[in-house]
Design a protein around this motif. Structure first.
Motif: not given
Length: 246
Positions: A12-13, A16, A20, A52, A55
């Protein structure tokens, strides 16, 4: 981020932090609800990771899902364009198949397929690591051929033992793998490392994944393109503990 890399980190990090629209496609096996209680502490991470990843991808999100629960709906701007089946003839569970969902930014429908491929495909028995959900390379080759082009970059944020990377490497695609479990990440690096020519002999079952005859419904050519390799760049493990993901 550098291409052809295995990252030992929580997904997840890392997702992020990625720009994109930085990869062509995402092909992954996220943690999902199952009757065995596997990955019960990371089910939300699996769903969040898909959104996520949407993106970051320019074309497709392809992911495995259980037949026991409805798959996540695509986010705004994406459409579910196919729902295929991986039939597992050697499965020991009551449900001997998994769904393969494809989201696309393009609304055009894609073919719904049935792939019948053993979990322990004989061509890659030497390349197998005890992982509860490891996928056969042959199956990942079919997905990569269907949803990407040569030279594309594929992201797998729940990489497990690196099967997506192995198939991408063989089919002249770039890969970026993220895996939180150090043992699995290290095994993925070893699988993707350049091999001695003798180890890469065409008849070596540990490195050859081209089936002599593809299933009729897939209409894949029997003569696949020769393998090529993008040597992985090992990334030092992060200090943040991660959860067991695929």
């Amino acid at each position: 981020m550098e291409l052809d890399t295995v990252l030992h980190h929580d997904s997840l990090p890392m997702l992020a932090a990625m720009p994109d629209l930085s990869v062509d496609a995402v092909i992954t096996d996220p943690p999902y609800p199952n009757g065995s209680g596997l990955f019960s502490d990371s089910l939300i991470d699996g769903i969040a990771g898909l959104y996520l990843a949407a993106k970051k991808a320019r074309k497709h999100i392809v992911f495995f899902w259980t037949p026991l629960a409805s798959p996540p709906l695509p986010p705004p701007g994406w459409f579910e364009v196919s729902r295929s089946v991986w039939a597992k003839p050697d499965a020991r569970s009551a449900h001997a198949y998994e769904l393969v969902i494809c989201w696309s930014r393009d609304y055009r429908r894609r073919a719904h397929r049935v792939w019948t491929v053993p979990i322990l495909d004989y061509r890659t028995l030497k390349d197998y690591k005890q992982h509860p959900t490891q996928k056969p390379v042959r199956l990942l080759r079919y997905l990569i051929e269907d949803y990407t082009q040569e030279g594309d970059t594929i992201l797998d944020p729940f990489a497990g033992t690196g099967t997506t990377g192995v198939a991408a490497q063989q089919l002249k695609r770039h890969y970026l793998l993220i895996e939180s479990n150090k043992e699995y990440a290290d095994f993925a690096v070893a699988r993707l490392a350049p091999k001695h020519p003798a180890e890469n002999a065409p008849n070596d079952p540990a490195t050859t994944e081209v089936p002599k005859e593809a299933p009729p419904e897939l209409e894949h050519p029997s003569n696949q393109k020769p393998e090529t390799e993008h040597p992985p760049k090992a990334i030092p493990p992060k200090q943040t503990p991660g959860k067991n993901k695929r």
